[in-house]
Write a protein that holds these residues in place. Structure first.
Motif, PDB file in Angstrom:
ATOM      1  N   ARG A 858       0.841  -1.208   0.000  1.00  0.00           N
ATOM      2  CA  ARG A 858       0.000   0.000   0.000  1.00  0.00           C
ATOM      3  C   ARG A 858       0.875   1.258   0.000  1.00  0.00           C
ATOM      4  NH1 ARG A 858      -4.999   0.216   2.121  1.00  0.00           N
ATOM      5  NH2 ARG A 858      -4.344   1.647   3.787  1.00  0.00           N
ATOM      6  N   LEU A 859       1.946   1.225   0.770  1.00  0.00           N
ATOM      7  CA  LEU A 859       2.852   2.364   0.811  1.00  0.00           C
ATOM      8  C   LEU A 859       3.517   2.600  -0.536  1.00  0.00           C
ATOM      9  CD1 LEU A 859       4.332   1.548   4.294  1.00  0.00           C
ATOM     10  CD2 LEU A 859       3.669   3.876   3.641  1.00  0.00           C
ATOM     11  N   PHE A 860       3.981   1.526  -1.170  1.00  0.00           N
ATOM     12  CA  PHE A 860       4.674   1.687  -2.443  1.00  0.00           C
ATOM     13  C   PHE A 860       3.690   2.067  -3.555  1.00  0.00           C
ATOM     14  CE2 PHE A 860       7.557   0.821  -5.945  1.00  0.00           C
ATOM     15  CZ  PHE A 860       8.790   1.181  -5.412  1.00  0.00           C
ATOM     16  N   ALA A 861       2.464   1.576  -3.460  1.00  0.00           N
ATOM     17  CA  ALA A 861       1.447   1.980  -4.432  1.00  0.00           C
ATOM     18  C   ALA A 861       1.224   3.491  -4.387  1.00  0.00           C
ATOM     19  CB  ALA A 861       0.141   1.237  -4.159  1.00  0.00           C
ATOM     20  N   ASN A 862       1.326   4.072  -3.194  1.00  0.00           N
ATOM     21  CA  ASN A 862       1.200   5.523  -3.083  1.00  0.00           C
ATOM     22  C   ASN A 862       2.368   6.235  -3.767  1.00  0.00           C
ATOM     23  OD1 ASN A 862      -1.089   5.031  -1.613  1.00  0.00           O
ATOM     24  ND2 ASN A 862      -0.499   6.281   0.148  1.00  0.00           N
TER      25      ASN A 862
END
Length: 867
Positions: A858-862
Motif C-alpha cells: 500500500r505504501l509503495f502503491a502511493n
C-alpha cells in the motif's frame, strides 16, 4: 617450513572456480603441500560471524604455510546481506555464499564450518542476536564443532564488545570465549558425548583488526584479512602473513585477496597486496606466547602414543621427495600406514585418510565416479561409471568398488592390475528406491524460522554442505599397500563458454511443481488466474495437479490432469482462484500426484559460473494476500541495479513493468511510463544511469514520477563535487561541508541530498515504530490512507542507508529509528520538480514486497501514484 625443489617455479598454480574440473593447486605443488601436512598435527579454528568476516591471510598462513589443519567457523551463511550478482535473498543467498566460502577455502587451504544460526540482518546489539538465535542453541553448535575438530588454538575474529559494531560480530566472540571452556566440560551439552569427547583447546586468541585492541588493514566492516602493518607497536604473537611461498608463487596476503575475491555476491574483488606484513594476536585464554601461537604446543607426531616412528618415516619421505618422480616416496608412505592405522586417536584416523590421498597423488592416480546424468528421480535408473587410471610407474591394483549413500552395496569388479595410462571403467546401473528423499540441502529439509535452521541430526550440524547423494569407495593396493579413496558421484560435462564443469548428482522429484511467484496479491474480491508450471524430470510423466486452498478461498477446477512426454518439458496448468471479501493472509499448496506419490516440491537451480550449480526444492506454495490496495499507475519502467525481485512483485498489482536497458535510458521514450523506479544500488552498479541522469530529471520535469530505492554511499558519484549546475555544486558542498569525511552518494535527484557509507543510518529492528512528520503528506493519503498498521509484519529491517542531509525543498514522509537511537527522518524524501514528482526511499521495499507484506504494498502503491 618451505623448500624450493628445482623446477618448481611459476605456472604450478591454476586458480580455477570450484565449478570447473580443475583443482586450485595441482601437480608437484599439491604433492609437496600434502606431504608437509601429513607430518604436521597442529590444528587451528577461526571463529567469526559471516562469510567474508574471516581473516583469510591468517587461514592461508596456517593452512598453506604451516600446513596445519585450519578451519573457519562462520556462525551464519550470510543470508541477511545484499546480493550484487542476482536477485536471490535469504536462504538462497546463503546457499550462494556457502559455495563462495567453499571456493575461497580451496584457495587458502582451510576447511569450512557453520552453525544453525541465520544472518537476520544488521543488528547493533549482541542482546538482540542472542534473543533471536538462542544462547544455548548456538553455543552448543560451537561446542560441538570444537569437540569434533579438536583445535589446539582458537582464533576469534572479534572482541565481543560494542567496538565490533554488528551485534552478530559481537556474539561470535562472546560465544567463542564461552565455548573455549564449555567444550572441555562434560557437564555441558552431554548429549554430544556419544559422538565426541570433551576437548580443551590450548590457547584462545583474538586476531587484531576491527574491534580488536590494535588497528589493522581490514576490509569494510572489519571483514578484511585482519592484518596489522609491521612495526614496533604490533602486539605479539604474530603470523608472518606477508611471507612469500615460492612453492605456490604467492604470499599469504596475496592468497588472501584471491580467496576473498571468490565472494562475488558481496563484491569483494580486489587487487593483490605485495610486501611484508604481519597478522597479530592478543592472548585471551591459555598460556602466554611470545612470538608464535603454537609456543609450547607439540604439533609433531610425538604428541600421539606410538607416533614417534611415524614422525621419522614421514620426515624422511618429505626430505626425499623428487618432484619429477613423486612415486619414489610411496614405499616410505606405505611403511607409515600400518603404524598410523594402529593409533587409536581421532587425529590419527584423519591422517590415515590424508595418507591414502597423498599416496594416490604420488602415484598419479585418477579416480572418478561419474553419473551419466546430473539428475535422477526415485524409481529411475542411474548409469554410474567408476573410472580408475594409473599415471605413474607405481604398481597399483584395483581391488574393489562400493557405492554408498542412496545404495550401500558392492559393485562387481575383478581384481585388476592397472597398466600405465590405461583407463579402467567399472559400470553399474542402479535403481533409485521409489521412496528415496530428494537431495535437499540438509539445513533446508525442515522449515526454518527467520533466525535459525532446524537440524535434528547432531552429526550434520556444522557441515558446510550436505553429504553427497551417493559416493564411491574404491579399494586399491599401491606397491602392495592397501588404501581407500572416497569420491562423490558427480556429473562432469563441457560448457562451450566455460569449458569443463562438474555438478553433483542429485535425486529429484518425478515432476517439479513450480508456482510462478511466491506471493499472489488480490487487491479486490475479483477472481484471478493462477498458473502452476509442472516440469517433468522423467519420460512420459502423467498425473493430476490440485490446489489445497485455505478456508474462505476457492479454486476451480478442483484438479487437472497432465501428460508430459519428455524430461525437461513443462506444462502450465491454470486455475481460477477467488479470494474472500475480507482482508486476510493465507497460503495455498500445489500438489501433483504421480504414480501414487504426492509431490509438493518445486525445483530451482542456482547456476553461476564461479560455483557449482545448486539444486533446491522449495515448497510448492503461494502466499495469498487479500488486501485493499489502490494504484493509479499502469506502466512502470524499472532500472535494475544489483538485482532484486521487485519487478515481479509490482506485476502483482496488475502493472505493466518494463526493464529499462542502457539504450532505453539513453534514447528511449521515457514519457510512456507513468513511473520509473531505480532498483537497489542501481547508482552503484550502472554507469549508464548516471550518464543519463539529465534525461531522468527531464522526465520528472515533464510530469513523470521517478522513485529511487536505496543506494549505498560506498560508491559515490565522482562528479558530485564538479556538477555542471553551479547551484547543485554549491548545495552539495554545503551539505558535505566541502570535504566529505566518508563516502557519499549525493547526486541522484533534482536537488542534493547526502547518503553516507557505513552502517549507522539504518533501522535494523523490523518492528521499530514508524511516525509521520507530515501526516497530511499526499504520500500517506493517496490513493491509500496509510496508518501504523501498514508497518506490521515487516521482515528483517525497516530500511538501510538513509539520507542524513538534504536540500530544504525535499519533504520527509516517515520517521523511524532503532530503540535508543536518534530519530532518522531521512528514509524517504520527496519533492515536486517541474510537473512531476521525485522520491528517494531507503525503506526495504525489495524485501517487503517479495515477502507479500500488505502494508508495504500500500505504501509503495502511493509512491507510484504520487501527484
Amino acid at each position: 617450513m618451505l623448500r624450493t625443489p628445482a623446477g618448481l617455479l611459476a605456472g604450478l598454480l591454476i586458480l580455477a572456480s570450484p565449478a570447473s574440473a580443475q583443482r586450485p593447486f595441482s601437480g608437484a605443488a599439491e604433492i609437496e603441500q600434502s606431504l608437509h601436512k601429513l607430518n604436521e598435527l597442529g590444528t587451528v579454528l577461526h571463529i567469526a560471524a559471516h562469510p567474508d568476516d574471516e581473516r583469510t591471510a591468517v587461514l592461508a598462513y596456517f593452512a598453506r604455510g604451516r600446513h596445519m589443519r585450519t578451519a573457519y567457523l562462520s556462525l551464519t551463511r550470510g543470508e541477511g546481506g545484499q546480493n550484487l550478482i542476482g536477485s536471490e535473498q535469504g536462504a538462497q543467498l546463503g546457499l550462494i555464499r556457502t559455495q563462495e566460502l567453499l571456493a575461497a577455502r580451496q584457495i587458502d587451504g582451510a576447511e569450512q564450518f557453520f552453525t544453525r544460526a541465520i544472518d537476520f540482518g544488521f543488528t547493533r546489539t549482541a542482546q538482540e542476536t542472542l534473543e533471536k538465535w538462542g544462547h544455548d542453541r548456538i553455543l552448543g553448535d560451537i561446542v560441538w564443532i570444537v569437540r569434533k575438530y579438536r583445535p589446539d588454538v582458537i582464533i576469534l575474529g572479534f572482541s565481543g564488545t560494542p567496538r565490533d559494531g554488528h551485534g552478530q560480530h559481537q556474539t561470535s566472540a562472546i560465544l567463542g570465549k564461552e565455548a573455549f571452556t564449555a567444550a572441555a566440560d562434560p557437564a555441558k551439552f552431554p548429549e554430544q558425548l556419544k559422538y565426541v569427547q570433551p576437548w580443551q583447546a590450548k590457547r584462545l586468541v583474538q586476531a587484531a583488526g576491527f574491534g580488536g585492541p590494535a588497528g589493522g588493514r581490514g576490509g569494510r566492516g572489519g571483514r578484511g584479512a585482519g592484518t596489522a602493518t609491521d612495526g614496533a607497536s604490533a602486539p605479539e604473537p604474530y603470523a608472518d602473513t606477508g611471507a612469500f611461498n615460492p612453492i605456490l608463487g604467492y604470499s599469504y596476503e596475496e592468497l588472501a585477496v584471491i580467496s576473498r575475491s571468490m565472494h562475488h555476491s558481496q563484491g569483494t574483488g580486489a587487487m593483490r597486496r605485495l610486501g611484508g606484513n604481519r597478522s597479530t594476536f592478543t592472548i585471551i585464554g591459555g598460556p602466554n606466547a611470545t612470538r608464535d601461537l603454537f609456543d609450547g604446543i607439540d604439533t609433531s607426531w610425538k604428541r600421539l602414543s606410538g607416533g614417534a616412528a611415524v614422525d621419522a618415516i614421514l620426515g624422511e619421505a618429505d626430505r626425499e621427495l623428487d618432484p619429477a618422480h613423486p612415486e619414489k616416496v610411496i614405499p616410505a608412505l606405505a611403511k607409515a600406514r600400518p603404524l598410523i592405522a594402529a593409533i587409536d586417536d581421532p587425529l590419527a584416523r584423519i591422517k590415515l585418510k590424508e595418507l591414502d590421498e597423498t599416496m594416490a597423488l604420488c602415484a598419479g592416480l585418477w579416480v572418478e565416479a561419474q553419473g551419466r546424468e546430473a539428475e535422477v528421480a526415485p524409481g529411475q535408473m542411474l548409469n554410474l561409471t567408476t573410472s580408475v587410471m594409473n599415471r605413474s610407474s607405481a604398481k597399483i591394483t584395483l581391488e574393489g568398488v562400493r557405492v554408498e549413500g542412496i545404495w550401500n552395496q558392492d559393485i562387481p569388479v575383478q581384481e585388476k592390475a592397472l597398466a600405465l595410462n590405461q583407463m579402467v571403467d567399472v559400470p553399474a546401473n542402479l535403481k533409485v528406491p521409489a521412496g528415496e528423499a530428494y537431495t535437499q540441502k540438509y539445513w533446508l529439509v525442515k522449515p526454518h524460522t527467520a533466525d535459525v535452521y532446524q537440524v535434528d541430526d547432531q552429526q550434520l550440524i556444522g557441515l558446510p554442505d550436505s553429504p553427497p547423494a551417493a559416493q564411491v569407495r574404491v579399494r586399491l593396493t599401491v606397491d602392495g599397500t592397501p588404501i581407500e579413496l572416497l569420491r562423490p558421484v558427480h556429473h562432469r560435462y563441457a560448457d562451450r563458454a566455460q569449458g569443463e564443469r562438474v555438478r553433483p548428482v542429485v535425486v529429484v522429484p518425478a515432476v517439479a511443481v513450480n508456482p510462478p511467484v511466491p506471493v499472489a496479491i488480490f487487491s479486490d474480491t475479483a477472481p484471478r488466474k493462477v498458473e502452476i508450471a509442472v516440469q517433468s524430470n522423467i519420460a512420459n510423466a502423467e498425473g493430476d495437479l490440485r490446489l489445497d486452498m485455505p478456508a474462505g478461498w476457492k479454486a476451480s477446477p478442483a484438479s487437472t490432469h497432465f501428460q508430459i512426454a519428455r524430461p525437461g518439458e513443462a506444462r502450465e496448468l491454470a486455475f481460477e482462484v477467488t479470494p474472500p471479501a475480507g482482508e486476510t493472509t493465507a497460503q495455498l499448496r500445489a500438489v501433483a500426484t504421480v504414480v501414487g506419490r504426492e509431490i509438493s516440491s518445486g525445483m530451482h537451480v542456482i547456476d553461476y559460473p564461479h560455483i557449482p550449480p545448486q539444486t533446491l526444492f522449495p515448497p510448492a506454495a503461494i502466499k495469498l494476500v487479500r488486501s485493499n490496495i489502490h494504484v493509479t499507475a499502469k506502466k512502470v519502467g524499472y532500472i535494475m541495479g544489483a538485482g532484486d525481485e521487485m519487478p515481479d512483485a509490482l506485476r502483482q498489482l496488475g502493472l505493466e513493468v518494463t526493464l529499462l536497458t542502457e539504450s532505453d535510458l539513453a534514447q528511449g521514450d521515457l514519457s510512456r511510463f507513468d513511473a520509473i523506479v531505480a532498483g537497489v544500488r542501481a547508482y552503484n552498479t550502472r554507469a549508464d544511469i548516471r550518464a543519463n541522469q539529465p534525461r531522468l530529471m527531464q522526465y520528472v520535469e515533464n510530469g513523470g514520477r521517478y522513485i529511487v530505492q536505496y543506494q549505498t554511499g560506498d560508491a559515490p558519484d565522482p562528479n558530485a563535487q564538479n556538477n555542471p549546475n553551479p547551484a547543485m555544486r554549491a548545495a552539495i558542498a554545503q551539505l558535505t561541508f566541502g570535504q566529505p569525511t566518508e563516502p557519499v552518494t549525493a547526486n541522484m535527484g533534482p536537488y542534493p541530498f547526502v547518503v553516507p557509507g557505513g552502517n549507522r543510518y539504518r533501522v535494523t529492528v523490523e518492528e521499530a515504530p514508524a511516525q509521520f512528520p507530515h501526516p497530511d503528506s499526499p504520500l500517506l493519503q493517496y490513493p491509500n490512507h496509510i496508518t501504523e498498521k501498514d508497518f506490521e509484519g515487516w521482515v528483517q529491517e525497516r530500511g538501510v542507508y538513509f539520507a542524513v542531509k538534504w536540500d530544504p525543498r525535499y519533504q520527509t514522509v516517515i520517521e523511524s529509528h532503532d530503540p535508543g537511537d536518534d530519530p532518522l527522518p531521512g528514509g524517504e524524501l520527496w519533492t515536486h520538480y517541474g510537473k512531476g514528482v521525485y522520491i528517494f526511499t531507503s525503506y526495504s521495499w525489495f524485501r517487503q514486497l517479495p515477502a507479500g507484506v500488505p502494508g508495504a504494498y500500500r505504501l509503495f502503491a502511493n509512491l507510484l501514484s504520487a501527484k
